[in-house]
Scaffold this active site. Structure first.
Site, PDB file in Angstrom:
ATOM      1  N   ARG A  51      -5.425   7.879  16.572  1.00  0.00           N
ATOM      2  CA  ARG A  51      -6.611   8.269  16.108  1.00  0.00           C
ATOM      3  C   ARG A  51      -7.235   7.605  16.671  1.00  0.00           C
ATOM      4  O   ARG A  51      -8.438   8.109  16.685  1.00  0.00           O
ATOM      5  CB  ARG A  51      -6.794   7.343  14.259  1.00  0.00           C
ATOM      6  CG  ARG A  51      -7.821   7.786  13.549  1.00  0.00           C
ATOM      7  CD  ARG A  51      -7.412   7.036  12.754  1.00  0.00           C
ATOM      8  NE  ARG A  51      -6.966   7.841  11.619  1.00  0.00           N
ATOM      9  CZ  ARG A  51      -7.859   8.980  10.426  1.00  0.00           C
ATOM     10  NH1 ARG A  51      -9.299   9.001  10.859  1.00  0.00           N
ATOM     11  NH2 ARG A  51      -7.633   9.959  10.299  1.00  0.00           N
ATOM     12  N   PHE A  90      -8.324   2.105  11.650  1.00  0.00           N
ATOM     13  CA  PHE A  90      -7.088   2.812  12.131  1.00  0.00           C
ATOM     14  C   PHE A  90      -6.551   3.014  13.578  1.00  0.00           C
ATOM     15  O   PHE A  90      -6.502   4.272  14.202  1.00  0.00           O
ATOM     16  CB  PHE A  90      -6.211   3.887  11.018  1.00  0.00           C
ATOM     17  CG  PHE A  90      -4.550   4.253  10.813  1.00  0.00           C
ATOM     18  CD1 PHE A  90      -3.654   3.401  10.443  1.00  0.00           C
ATOM     19  CD2 PHE A  90      -4.208   4.918  11.808  1.00  0.00           C
ATOM     20  CE1 PHE A  90      -2.812   3.797  10.444  1.00  0.00           C
ATOM     21  CE2 PHE A  90      -2.385   5.453  11.933  1.00  0.00           C
ATOM     22  CZ  PHE A  90      -1.713   4.361  11.416  1.00  0.00           C
ATOM     23  N   GLU A 133       0.332  -1.695   4.520  1.00  0.00           N
ATOM     24  CA  GLU A 133       1.283  -0.236   5.004  1.00  0.00           C
ATOM     25  C   GLU A 133       2.330   0.026   4.801  1.00  0.00           C
ATOM     26  O   GLU A 133       3.568   0.828   4.668  1.00  0.00           O
ATOM     27  CB  GLU A 133      -0.346   0.295   5.751  1.00  0.00           C
ATOM     28  CG  GLU A 133       0.024   2.255   5.563  1.00  0.00           C
ATOM     29  CD  GLU A 133      -0.829   2.550   6.447  1.00  0.00           C
ATOM     30  OE1 GLU A 133      -2.027   2.243   6.468  1.00  0.00           O
ATOM     31  OE2 GLU A 133      -0.591   3.869   6.797  1.00  0.00           O
ATOM     32  N   GLU A 146     -12.785   3.724   4.723  1.00  0.00           N
ATOM     33  CA  GLU A 146     -12.516   2.982   6.095  1.00  0.00           C
ATOM     34  C   GLU A 146     -14.204   2.852   7.314  1.00  0.00           C
ATOM     35  O   GLU A 146     -14.805   2.384   7.963  1.00  0.00           O
ATOM     36  CB  GLU A 146     -11.635   3.669   7.316  1.00  0.00           C
ATOM     37  CG  GLU A 146     -10.046   3.280   6.541  1.00  0.00           C
ATOM     38  CD  GLU A 146      -9.183   4.038   7.188  1.00  0.00           C
ATOM     39  OE1 GLU A 146      -8.816   5.127   7.076  1.00  0.00           O
ATOM     40  OE2 GLU A 146      -8.559   3.332   8.052  1.00  0.00           O
ATOM     41  N   GLN A 205       0.484  -0.894   0.046  1.00  0.00           N
ATOM     42  CA  GLN A 205       0.298  -0.479   0.000  1.00  0.00           C
ATOM     43  C   GLN A 205       0.736   1.148  -0.245  1.00  0.00           C
ATOM     44  O   GLN A 205       0.623   2.332   0.149  1.00  0.00           O
ATOM     45  CB  GLN A 205      -1.277   0.026   1.196  1.00  0.00           C
ATOM     46  CG  GLN A 205      -2.097  -1.099   1.705  1.00  0.00           C
ATOM     47  CD  GLN A 205      -2.972  -0.948   2.398  1.00  0.00           C
ATOM     48  OE1 GLN A 205      -2.920  -2.306   2.659  1.00  0.00           O
ATOM     49  NE2 GLN A 205      -3.361   0.237   2.759  1.00  0.00           N
ATOM     50  N   ARG A 249      -7.764  -1.014   8.585  1.00  0.00           N
ATOM     51  CA  ARG A 249      -9.060  -0.103   8.385  1.00  0.00           C
ATOM     52  C   ARG A 249      -9.434   0.501   9.197  1.00  0.00           C
ATOM     53  O   ARG A 249     -10.497  -0.118   9.914  1.00  0.00           O
ATOM     54  CB  ARG A 249     -10.397  -1.559   8.051  1.00  0.00           C
ATOM     55  CG  ARG A 249     -11.186  -0.917   6.227  1.00  0.00           C
ATOM     56  CD  ARG A 249     -11.825  -1.929   6.161  1.00  0.00           C
ATOM     57  NE  ARG A 249     -12.925  -1.154   5.027  1.00  0.00           N
ATOM     58  CZ  ARG A 249     -13.743  -1.662   3.491  1.00  0.00           C
ATOM     59  NH1 ARG A 249     -13.366  -3.028   4.275  1.00  0.00           N
ATOM     60  NH2 ARG A 249     -14.143  -0.825   3.252  1.00  0.00           N
ATOM     61  N   PHE A 268      -6.062  -4.093   3.534  1.00  0.00           N
ATOM     62  CA  PHE A 268      -6.697  -3.623   4.628  1.00  0.00           C
ATOM     63  C   PHE A 268      -6.182  -2.782   5.858  1.00  0.00           C
ATOM     64  O   PHE A 268      -6.062  -3.254   6.745  1.00  0.00           O
ATOM     65  CB  PHE A 268      -7.685  -4.861   5.473  1.00  0.00           C
ATOM     66  CG  PHE A 268      -8.209  -4.835   4.270  1.00  0.00           C
ATOM     67  CD1 PHE A 268      -9.604  -4.776   3.890  1.00  0.00           C
ATOM     68  CD2 PHE A 268      -8.152  -6.617   3.321  1.00  0.00           C
ATOM     69  CE1 PHE A 268     -10.286  -5.112   3.218  1.00  0.00           C
ATOM     70  CE2 PHE A 268      -8.856  -6.871   2.798  1.00  0.00           C
ATOM     71  CZ  PHE A 268     -10.246  -6.323   2.309  1.00  0.00           C
ATOM     72  N   ALA A 289      -5.754   5.685   5.154  1.00  0.00           N
ATOM     73  CA  ALA A 289      -6.315   7.039   6.205  1.00  0.00           C
ATOM     74  C   ALA A 289      -7.555   6.947   4.807  1.00  0.00           C
ATOM     75  O   ALA A 289      -8.068   8.606   5.077  1.00  0.00           O
ATOM     76  CB  ALA A 289      -5.939   8.244   6.005  1.00  0.00           C
TER      77      ALA A 289
HETATM   78  N1  MTE Z   1     -11.323  -2.123   0.266  1.00  0.00           N
HETATM   79  C1  MTE Z   1     -10.776  -3.148  -0.048  1.00  0.00           C
HETATM   80  N2  MTE Z   1     -12.079  -3.995  -0.792  1.00  0.00           N
HETATM   81  N3  MTE Z   1      -9.675  -4.291  -0.295  1.00  0.00           N
HETATM   82  C2  MTE Z   1      -8.894  -3.107   0.252  1.00  0.00           C
HETATM   83  O1  MTE Z   1      -7.864  -3.996   0.897  1.00  0.00           O
HETATM   84  N4  MTE Z   1      -9.118  -1.398   2.292  1.00  0.00           N
HETATM   85  C3  MTE Z   1      -9.936  -0.175   3.280  1.00  0.00           C
HETATM   86  C4  MTE Z   1     -10.360   0.342   2.019  1.00  0.00           C
HETATM   87  N5  MTE Z   1     -11.425  -0.157   1.270  1.00  0.00           N
HETATM   88  C5  MTE Z   1      -9.371  -1.963   1.449  1.00  0.00           C
HETATM   89  C6  MTE Z   1     -10.756  -1.350   1.264  1.00  0.00           C
HETATM   90  C7  MTE Z   1      -8.584   0.791   3.435  1.00  0.00           C
HETATM   91  S1  MTE Z   1      -8.128   0.246   5.130  1.00  0.00           S
HETATM   92  C8  MTE Z   1      -8.272   1.769   3.212  1.00  0.00           C
HETATM   93  S2  MTE Z   1      -7.287   2.742   4.390  1.00  0.00           S
HETATM   94  C9  MTE Z   1      -8.753   2.074   2.059  1.00  0.00           C
HETATM   95  O2  MTE Z   1      -9.637   1.451   1.800  1.00  0.00           O
HETATM   96  C10 MTE Z   1      -7.786   2.333   1.280  1.00  0.00           C
HETATM   97  O3  MTE Z   1      -8.142   2.918   0.560  1.00  0.00           O
HETATM   98  P1  MTE Z   1      -8.757   4.833  -0.228  1.00  0.00           P
HETATM   99  O4  MTE Z   1      -8.017   6.084   0.508  1.00  0.00           O
HETATM  100  O5  MTE Z   1      -9.046   4.261  -1.714  1.00  0.00           O
HETATM  101  O6  MTE Z   1     -10.629   4.566   0.079  1.00  0.00           O
HETATM  102 MO1  MOS Z   2      -5.817   1.549   5.947  1.00  0.00          MO
HETATM  103  S1  MOS Z   2      -5.888   1.073   7.874  1.00  0.00           S
HETATM  104  O1  MOS Z   2      -5.834   3.220   6.411  1.00  0.00           O
HETATM  105  O2  MOS Z   2      -4.328   1.526   5.321  1.00  0.00           O
END
Ligand code: MTE
Ligand code: MOS
Length: 785
Positions: free
Chosen positions: A309, A343, A231, A699, A196, A341, A227, A509
């Site tokens: 957070r 955080f 990161e 998230e 990530q 997810r 998820f 985030a």
């Molecule tokens: N959705 C899917 N399908 N797979 C993922 O790994 N990660 C989540 C969320 N949704 C995730 C997901 C997390 S932890 C975050 S921080 C955000 O997606 C990151 O992407 P964004 O900033 O584009 O929303």
């Molecule tokens: Mo999402 S826990 O900020 O990768």
């Protein structure tokens, strides 16, 4: 306008036909690949007294064993310099001490088994409670404070105190950690990584190899889920692969098996919270004091920002005048817990929802009313000083759920049902979500993009964010097509790589669409300004086609590509005082969940879920609804099913994760999906200053699942007499729900001790008895008039 259209995920067809390429799929397209396998510690904590790789070389197909002596640069896989890549002191069961490279994975595995290692075992701290008792902490201990908690509690009509504990969570992304490293003829290192955070992976690979960043390129095609688990944690694996590639001159592939992934990599932090809370006679929150301790595992990783957070989300959507929150990170001999997810947000919010859920019956107030009457109103600020903008949207979402979810009539039906069924009870709970969008650390709130318009009018975009299934790339295509005014089909997106867009932040985030969308829009606008300047009075589409204009621009020597940049304005955060305006805005949502619990077994069904979620002016409604559904179900898994267990005995397995696979770790599946699942996006929710009025969505919906936990609590309480306060373990597995219902039934419900006014809640009460084997939750509510 592509933005706002319900388009399918840009890789949907590839996903469902199995054609989408993930990092490890590239192995089959690469020649001469070596496979890496770890040698793992059997001890939770030990000093390594001897490491002899020689026997591994006897194994056919073993090519090389990588040890600390091979590292030309810094022997560290993290950014805090507390994660030796090749340790001499092992810190958890599974800790890799060295890696074996083989012609096949099987050769590498057999080689790893042949490596001889001697250990001198050391005492290990395994559980969070042990760590608190031993005062085993790491990192800073931030404090969020507003007003005067003692004054607030003294003036409160009702004061309660208690302990809230919650478990961590395994990411269980379908694709485990993977890296494939190659070295070219000039010594340039190219790492394909399931990461990530490609820039940080690049930096760690560079510092391990002793190279400058420009020698290392990291690419991420896509991830099969991140998820948060990818990161910070992919860096060391990428560095091992890169080190192997530089030493052997051959491509090196490192892909963790599921068991290794679960054993070696960090998870969501479990938390322990001890709290005191005061309410006035109407049930309004007057004061909250709490000490939150997270289980950080063996190294810091992202534990400090996760804790920050968490502290910034203990208020969730509720106004609390006097607040004092202490935070600390325990150091335990377990995997290094990391982003997941939300955080820390989910853990912080669980505390206040647990407080409200446990206190409502003691206050004699319906939990629905108690929650609604404490929601922020205009002009109020969070405990860290940020004014809550648009709080009326929380109540708008709340009221919409109440009406479309027919909450009043269903509550009445449930009361009737419960009166008629002694062995089956239903519960219906509503919880709000307020989640801050932006990285707390201001500098991370920047992004870059590259937009190329080719001579034929087709467009190629690139940005700093990574795709993990969340639909970021789909949204970025929509933003580019909309800004340039071309059909979506004219725009393509190239994989994320550090030599295209440098110095990126983690895709995390939930801010990636805001940040990278801002950068893409900026790049497109520069091109557009040049093109419209050239077009003069001619209107694109009416007087001249896009393709003609682009062609004309080329021959007029007008630059047809641009780099874009975006930084979120208006943010400031003082991480010492824990004060400021860390978030661009808040994302809101409300969920109502109805469950039915069987009193004999504690098993339950989720009968119905109604959600109204605020995604602003949604960039991509299909994607956003998918994120809301997926987030809710993932939260449901954390709160009700997924039960991480470590061996806390004094036996030889001490510190071992005993739930190492899908057979012992229960994930949500189709059978646990809510039987009725209604998701709506909040309307009239334009967010000023964010790309096309949208809001982040990744998230926040996970925390909507707090409503399922509260519904289970209420159903369990219904086995007792009205006014029973139920303390429910997290995860609320059927077993935990059974015990909660059992306590409610036996009338004894919660263990009540008279609280000591003014007692500092910074230490768990060692005398508090465990209520049942799993909960360990010593609930000692005390009511003081
Ligand atoms: N959705 C899917 N399908 N797979 C993922 O790994 N990660 C989540 C969320 N949704 C995730 C997901 C997390 S932890 C975050 S921080 C955000 O997606 C990151 O992407 P964004 O900033 O584009 O929303
Ligand atoms: Mo999402 S826990 O900020 O990768």
């Amino acid at each position: 306008m592509s933005v706002g259209l319900p388009v399918a995920h840009e890789s949907a067809a590839l996903h469902v036909t199995g054609h989408a390429l993930y990092t490890d799929d590239l192995v089959h397209r690469t020649h001469d690949v070596l496979h890496a396998h770890p040698v793992c510690s059997p001890h939770a904590h030990a000093r390594m007294t001897r490491l002899d790789p020689a026997p591994a070389h006897e194994v056919e197909g073993v090519v090389r064993v990588l040890t600390a002596a091979d590292v030309p640069g810094v022997n560290d896989g993290g950014v805090k310099h507390d994660e030796p890549l090749f340790p001499d002191e092992v810190m958890f069961v599974g800790h890799a001490v060295c890696w074996v490279l083989g012609e096949t994975l099987e050769a590498a595995r057999l080689g790893a088994a042949a490596v001889e290692v001697d250990y001198e075992p050391l005492p290990a701290v395994v559980s969070l409670t042990e760590a608190i008792a031993a005062e085993s902490f790491q990192g800073g201990q931030p404090v969020v404070s507003r007003g005067d908690v003692e004054h607030g509690l003294a003036g409160a009509a009702h004061v309660f105190s208690g302990v809230t504990e919650m478990a961590g969570q395994e990411h269980f992304y379908l694709e485990t950690h993977a890296a494939l490293a190659l070295v070219d003829e000039g010594g340039q290192v190219f790492v394909q990584s399931s990461t990530q955070h490609p820039t940080e992976t690049q930096e760690i690979v560079a510092h391990v190899l002793g190279l400058a960043s420009h020698h290392v390129t990291v690419q991420c095609l896509r991830m099969g889920g991140g998820f948060g688990g990818k990161e910070m944690q992919p860096h060391g694996f990428a560095a091992i692969a890169a080190l192997g590639a530089t030493l052997t001159g051959r491509p090196v592939r490192l892909r963790l098996s599921r068991t290794h992934d679960m054993t070696l990599t960090g998870k969501r932090h479990g938390f322990h919270a001890q709290w005191r809370v005061g309410f006035d006679d109407e049930g309004r929150l007057m004061a909250l004091e709490a000490t939150l301790t997270s289980d950080g595992g063996w190294s810091l990783d992202l534990s400090e920002p996760v804790l920050a957070r968490a502290l910034c989300h203990v208020d969730n959507a509720y106004w609390i005048p006097h607040v004092l929150l202490h935070g600390r990170v325990a150091k335990t001999h377990k995997t290094s817990q990391t982003a997941f997810r939300g955080f820390g947000g989910p853990q912080g919010m669980l505390v206040v929802e647990d407080v409200l859920g446990r206190c409502a019956p003691l206050l004699g107030i319906d939990p629905l009313d108690l929650r609604r009457r404490n929601v922020y109103v205009d002009g109020q600020a969070t405990p860290y000083g940020q004014v809550v903008r648009h709080p009326e949207r929380i109540l708008a979402a709340w009221d919409q759920v109440v009406s479309t979810g027919q909450i009043a009539s269903r509550s009445a039906e449930i009361a009737e049902f419960n009166a008629a069924h002694p062995h089956t009870k239903r519960g219906l709970a509503m919880t709000p979500v307020k989640f801050g969008i932006s990285f707390n650390f201001t500098a991370f709130n920047q992004a870059g993009a590259l937009v190329h318009v080719y001579k034929d009018g087709s467009v190629l975009i690139n940005h700093g964010g990574t795709e993990m299934g969340q639909g970021l790339h789909t949204k970025m295509l929509q933003v580019a097509a909309t800004t340039l005014g071309v059909p979506l089909a004219r725009v393509r997106l190239a994989p994320t790589r550090t030599d295209k867009v440098p110095n990126t932040s983690a895709t995390a985030a939930s801010s990636s669409a805001d940040l990278n969308g801002g950068a893409i829009k900026h790049a497109c606008e520069q091109i557009l300004v040049r093109l419209t300047g050239l077009a003069g009075d001619r209107e694109v589409g009416r007087d001249i086609t896009w393709d003609e204009l682009v062609r004309e621009a080329y021959f007029s020597r007008v630059q047809l590509w641009a780099a874009g940049f975006y930084r979120t304005e208006g943010l400031h955060w003082d991480s010492t005082a824990m004060e400021g305006h860390p978030f661009k805005y808040f994302a809101y949502g409300v969920a109502a969940t109805e469950v039915e619990v069987d009193g004999f077994t504690g098993s339950y069904r989720v009968r119905r879920v109604d959600i109204v979620h605020d995604a602003g002016e949604s960039l991509s409604p299909l994607i956003d609804i998918g994120q809301i559904e997926g987030g809710y179900v993932q939260g449901q898994g954390w709160l009700t099913l997924e039960d991480l267990r470590w061996d806390e005995s004094d036996g030889p397995g001490r510190g071992r994760l005993t739930t190492q696979s899908a057979s012992t770790y229960k994930l949500p599946s189709f059978s646990e999906l809510p039987e009725v699942f209604n998701v709506a996006l909040l309307e009239h929710a334009h967010e000023d200053g964010v790309v096309y009025g949208s809001k982040a969505v990744g998230e926040p919906p996970l925390m909507l699942a707090l409503s399922v936990r509260e519904a289970l609590r209420q159903a369990a309480a219904a086995f007792g007499t009205p006014g029973t306060s139920v303390d429910l373990a997290s995860p609320a597995t059927p077993e935990a729900v059974f015990w909660a219902a059992d306590r409610a039934r036996s009338g004894g419900a919660d263990h009540v001790v008279v609280g000591l006014p003014g007692a500092a809640p910074d230490r768990p009460d060692p005398a508090a008895p465990a209520l049942h084997p799993r909960s360990e939750q010593a609930a000692h509510e005390s009511v003081e008039a």
